[in-house]
Design an enzyme around this catalytic site. Structure first.
Site, PDB file in Angstrom:
ATOM      1  N   GLY A 170       0.814  -1.216   0.000  1.00  0.00           N
ATOM      2  CA  GLY A 170       0.000   0.000   0.000  1.00  0.00           C
ATOM      3  C   GLY A 170       0.848   1.268   0.000  1.00  0.00           C
ATOM      4  O   GLY A 170       2.084   1.234  -0.043  1.00  0.00           O
ATOM      5  N   ALA A 180      -5.802  -2.772   5.201  1.00  0.00           N
ATOM      6  CA  ALA A 180      -7.199  -2.376   5.449  1.00  0.00           C
ATOM      7  C   ALA A 180      -7.857  -2.142   4.101  1.00  0.00           C
ATOM      8  O   ALA A 180      -7.184  -1.986   3.079  1.00  0.00           O
ATOM      9  CB  ALA A 180      -7.256  -1.080   6.267  1.00  0.00           C
ATOM     10  N   TYR A 211     -16.353   2.589   7.276  1.00  0.00           N
ATOM     11  CA  TYR A 211     -14.903   2.591   7.523  1.00  0.00           C
ATOM     12  C   TYR A 211     -14.581   3.124   8.922  1.00  0.00           C
ATOM     13  O   TYR A 211     -13.807   2.518   9.675  1.00  0.00           O
ATOM     14  CB  TYR A 211     -14.228   3.435   6.436  1.00  0.00           C
ATOM     15  CG  TYR A 211     -12.743   3.655   6.583  1.00  0.00           C
ATOM     16  CD1 TYR A 211     -11.848   2.590   6.584  1.00  0.00           C
ATOM     17  CD2 TYR A 211     -12.225   4.954   6.683  1.00  0.00           C
ATOM     18  CE1 TYR A 211     -10.474   2.813   6.697  1.00  0.00           C
ATOM     19  CE2 TYR A 211     -10.862   5.181   6.791  1.00  0.00           C
ATOM     20  CZ  TYR A 211      -9.991   4.117   6.803  1.00  0.00           C
ATOM     21  OH  TYR A 211      -8.634   4.339   6.913  1.00  0.00           O
ATOM     22  N   LYS A 230     -12.974   0.938  12.027  1.00  0.00           N
ATOM     23  CA  LYS A 230     -11.689   1.271  12.657  1.00  0.00           C
ATOM     24  C   LYS A 230     -11.863   1.447  14.162  1.00  0.00           C
ATOM     25  O   LYS A 230     -11.030   0.980  14.946  1.00  0.00           O
ATOM     26  CB  LYS A 230     -11.102   2.531  12.020  1.00  0.00           C
ATOM     27  CG  LYS A 230     -10.502   2.307  10.635  1.00  0.00           C
ATOM     28  CD  LYS A 230      -9.199   1.519  10.701  1.00  0.00           C
ATOM     29  CE  LYS A 230      -8.475   1.494   9.377  1.00  0.00           C
ATOM     30  NZ  LYS A 230      -7.215   0.745   9.407  1.00  0.00           N
TER      31      LYS A 230
HETATM   32  N1  LIG Z   1      -3.482   7.001   3.465  1.00  0.00           N
HETATM   33  C1  LIG Z   1      -4.083   7.739   4.391  1.00  0.00           C
HETATM   34  O1  LIG Z   1      -4.260   8.948   4.211  1.00  0.00           O
HETATM   35  C2  LIG Z   1      -4.556   7.122   5.680  1.00  0.00           C
HETATM   36  C3  LIG Z   1      -5.143   7.953   6.636  1.00  0.00           C
HETATM   37  C4  LIG Z   1      -5.596   7.402   7.820  1.00  0.00           C
HETATM   38  C5  LIG Z   1      -5.424   6.041   8.062  1.00  0.00           C
HETATM   39  N2  LIG Z   1      -4.872   5.246   7.104  1.00  0.00           N
HETATM   40  C6  LIG Z   1      -4.714   3.828   7.399  1.00  0.00           C
HETATM   41  O2  LIG Z   1      -3.352   3.509   7.218  1.00  0.00           O
HETATM   42  C7  LIG Z   1      -3.198   2.173   6.742  1.00  0.00           C
HETATM   43  C8  LIG Z   1      -2.373   2.181   5.483  1.00  0.00           C
HETATM   44  O3  LIG Z   1      -3.020   3.028   4.542  1.00  0.00           O
HETATM   45  P1  LIG Z   1      -2.573   3.092   3.027  1.00  0.00           P
HETATM   46  O4  LIG Z   1      -2.851   4.469   2.581  1.00  0.00           O
HETATM   47  O5  LIG Z   1      -1.223   2.502   2.837  1.00  0.00           O
HETATM   48  O6  LIG Z   1      -3.680   2.140   2.389  1.00  0.00           O
HETATM   49  P2  LIG Z   1      -3.610   1.313   1.015  1.00  0.00           P
HETATM   50  O7  LIG Z   1      -2.658   1.946   0.068  1.00  0.00           O
HETATM   51  O8  LIG Z   1      -5.031   1.148   0.591  1.00  0.00           O
HETATM   52  O9  LIG Z   1      -3.012  -0.066   1.485  1.00  0.00           O
HETATM   53  C9  LIG Z   1      -3.743  -0.973   2.228  1.00  0.00           C
HETATM   54  C10 LIG Z   1      -3.333  -2.357   1.825  1.00  0.00           C
HETATM   55  O10 LIG Z   1      -4.190  -3.274   2.541  1.00  0.00           O
HETATM   56  C11 LIG Z   1      -4.149  -4.466   1.839  1.00  0.00           C
HETATM   57  N3  LIG Z   1      -5.291  -5.343   2.070  1.00  0.00           N
HETATM   58  C12 LIG Z   1      -6.593  -5.157   1.785  1.00  0.00           C
HETATM   59  N4  LIG Z   1      -7.311  -6.226   2.104  1.00  0.00           N
HETATM   60  C13 LIG Z   1      -6.439  -7.144   2.617  1.00  0.00           C
HETATM   61  C14 LIG Z   1      -6.552  -8.480   3.112  1.00  0.00           C
HETATM   62  N5  LIG Z   1      -7.734  -9.115   3.154  1.00  0.00           N
HETATM   63  N6  LIG Z   1      -5.428  -9.100   3.545  1.00  0.00           N
HETATM   64  C15 LIG Z   1      -4.226  -8.495   3.521  1.00  0.00           C
HETATM   65  N7  LIG Z   1      -4.054  -7.242   3.039  1.00  0.00           N
HETATM   66  C16 LIG Z   1      -5.145  -6.578   2.591  1.00  0.00           C
HETATM   67  C17 LIG Z   1      -4.061  -4.102   0.365  1.00  0.00           C
HETATM   68  O11 LIG Z   1      -3.146  -5.051  -0.134  1.00  0.00           O
HETATM   69  P3  LIG Z   1      -2.892  -5.454  -1.679  1.00  0.00           P
HETATM   70  O12 LIG Z   1      -2.555  -4.169  -2.367  1.00  0.00           O
HETATM   71  O13 LIG Z   1      -1.765  -6.383  -1.592  1.00  0.00           O
HETATM   72  O14 LIG Z   1      -4.198  -6.024  -2.164  1.00  0.00           O
HETATM   73  C18 LIG Z   1      -3.517  -2.674   0.350  1.00  0.00           C
HETATM   74  O15 LIG Z   1      -2.292  -2.567  -0.327  1.00  0.00           O
HETATM   75  C19 LIG Z   1      -4.622   1.648   6.567  1.00  0.00           C
HETATM   76  O16 LIG Z   1      -4.965   0.904   7.697  1.00  0.00           O
HETATM   77  C20 LIG Z   1      -5.476   2.892   6.496  1.00  0.00           C
HETATM   78  O17 LIG Z   1      -6.767   2.645   6.977  1.00  0.00           O
HETATM   79  C21 LIG Z   1      -4.417   5.767   5.921  1.00  0.00           C
END
Ligand SMILES: NC(=O)c1ccc[n+]([C@@H]2O[C@H](COP(=O)([O-])OP(=O)(O)OC[C@H]3O[C@@H](n4cnc5c(N)ncnc54)[C@H](OP(=O)(O)O)[C@@H]3O)[C@@H](O)[C@H]2O)c1
Length: 285
Positions: free
Chosen positions: A12, A61, A127, A131
Site C-alpha cells: 500500500g 485495510a 470505515y 476502525k
Molecule cells: N493514506 C491515508 O491517508 C490514511 C489515513 C488514515 C489512516 N490510514 C490507514 O493507514 C493504513 C495504510 O493506509 P494506506 O494508505 O497505505 O492504504 P492502502 O494503500 O489502501 O493499502 C492498504 C493495503 O491493505 C491491503 N489489504 C486489503 N485487504 C487485505 C486483506 N484481506 N489481507 C491483507 N491485506 C489486505 C491491500 O493489499 P494489496 O494491495 O496487496 O491487495 C492494500 O495494499 C490503513 O490501515 C489505512 O486505513 C491511511
C-alpha cells in the site's frame, strides 16, 4: 540484534514507502494480500509463528470510504476481523502491535475538532465504525498495542511504491487533465507528509502503549490548501480554476489534537509548510 518487523498491507501507500526506508535498518517481512490474507486466521497465526516478529505494523485495510459503505460485510471482515486475527497472533507470539487507525472515527462528531484522545469518537461511515471497533477490540486483546489515528496522508508517485488519492497528487492530476478543482471551504483536516511520518515512525516503539493522534496541524480549509498548492506550483494564474464549494450540509472538521504524541517527542510540520516541503523535495519549486 536487528529487530524484526512484519508489516501487513505492504503493497500500500504507507507500506511500500516504509519498507523502502527501513529495509536495511530492520529485518522486515512485508506481506501483500496475495501473500497473507488477514481474514484467514490460520495463515496469520502461521506467518507470525514462522517469522516471530518483534513488532507487527498492521497497515492492511480496505481504506476507501465509499467502497466500505457499499460493501459493509467485506469491509468488516477485513477491517475488524482481520485486525482481530493479527492481534490474537501478536499476543500468542509475543509481538508488539502497531495498529493504524484514522481521523475518520470522528466524522460524525457534532462539535468541531481538533479532537484529543479523550474525546469520544462518533463515526458515521462503515470505515470509521470498523476502525473504532477494531481499536477497541485490539486494545482489549493485546496489552502491547499502539493505536495510531492518522490524519490524511499526502505524497507523490515514486518508483516501486503505490499512490493513493491525496491533496497534492489530486491537484497535479487536475492540472494535467485541465480539470476544474472543486474544493470545500467548510472542510478541515490535518494533512501529513508521508515521509515526515515514516521518518519518525520507529520512535513509536519507545513510547507507552495506547491511542495516539498522529499527524500535522492544519488551520486551512481544503479550498485554501488547493490555493496554496497551485501557488507553490507556480500556477497562480490557474487559481480561478478552483471552484469553492460548500455542498456538504455542515462543516466537516476531523482535525486531531496531537499534543499527547508531541509530549513523547513526535512532532509534525504544519500542513501548508509540509506541502511546500514535499513540493521542494520533488523539485516542483
Ligand atoms: N493514506 C491515508 O491517508 C490514511 C489515513 C488514515 C489512516 N490510514 C490507514 O493507514 C493504513 C495504510 O493506509 P494506506 O494508505 O497505505 O492504504 P492502502 O494503500 O489502501 O493499502 C492498504 C493495503 O491493505 C491491503 N489489504 C486489503 N485487504 C487485505 C486483506 N484481506 N489481507 C491483507 N491485506 C489486505 C491491500 O493489499 P494489496 O494491495 O496487496 O491487495 C492494500 O495494499 C490503513 O490501515 C489505512 O486505513 C491511511
Amino acid at each position: 540484534m536487528t529487530k524484526k518487523i512484519l508489516i501487513t498491507g505492504a503493497r500500500g501507500f504507507f507500506g511500500t514507502r516504509f519498507i523502502n526506508r527501513y529495509k536495511t535498518e530492520f529485518n522486515i517481512l512485508g506481506l501483500g494480500s496475495d501473500q497473507l490474507n488477514i481474514t484467514d486466521n490460520d495463515s496469520v497465526a502461521k506467518a507470525l509463528a514462522k517469522f516471530k516478529p518483534d513488532y507487527v505494523i498492521h497497515a492492511a485495510a480496505i481504506a476507501t470510504t465509499d467502497f466500505c459503505n457499499q460493501h459493509p460485510d467485506l469491509a468488516y471482515k477485513v477491517n475488524v476481523q482481520g485486525a482481530v486475527n493479527v492481534a490474537n497472533a501478536c499476543k500468542a507470539h509475543d509481538s508488539k502491535l502497531v495498529f493504524i487507525s484514522t481521523e475518520q472515527v470522528f466524522n460524525g462528531n457534532p462539535e468541531a475538532g481538533p479532537y484529543s484522545e479523550t474525546d469520544q469518537p462518533i463515526p458515521d461511515t462503515v470505515y470509521g465504525h470498523n476502525k473504532l471497533e477494531a481499536e477497541q477490540k485490539l486494545l482489549a486483546i493485546h496489552e502491547e498495542t499502539w493505536v495510531l489515528r492518522f490524519t490524511w496522508l499526502f505524497g507523490l508517485p515514486e518508483r516501486h511504491t503505490s499512490i493513493n488519492p491525496n491533496v497534492i497528487w489530486n491537484a497535479l492530476q487536475a492540472l494535467l487533465n485541465g480539470q476544474v478543482m472543486k474544493e470545500r471551504s467548510n472542510e478541515f483536516r490535518g494533512l501529513t507528509y508521508i515521509h515526515e511520518l515514516i521518518e519518525q515512525f520507529p520512535r513509536i516503539f519507545n513510547i507507552p502503549y495506547g491511542i495516539y493522534h498522529t499527524g500535522a496541524h492544519n488551520s486551512a480549509s481544503r479550498y485554501e490548501i488547493a490555493q496554496h498548492i497551485l501557488t507553490e506550483l507556480g500556477q497562480k494564474a490557474r487559481l480561478p480554476d478552483i471552484l469553492e464549494v460548500n455542498d456538504a450540509p455542515k462543516t466537516r472538521d476531523v482535525r486531531l489534537n496531537t499534543t499527547k504524541l508531541a509530549h513523547h517527542g513526535l512532532q509534525f510540520t504544519e500542513s501548508k509548510n509540509a506541502i511546500s516541503q514535499c513540493l521542494k523535495e520533488f523539485q516542483f519549486r
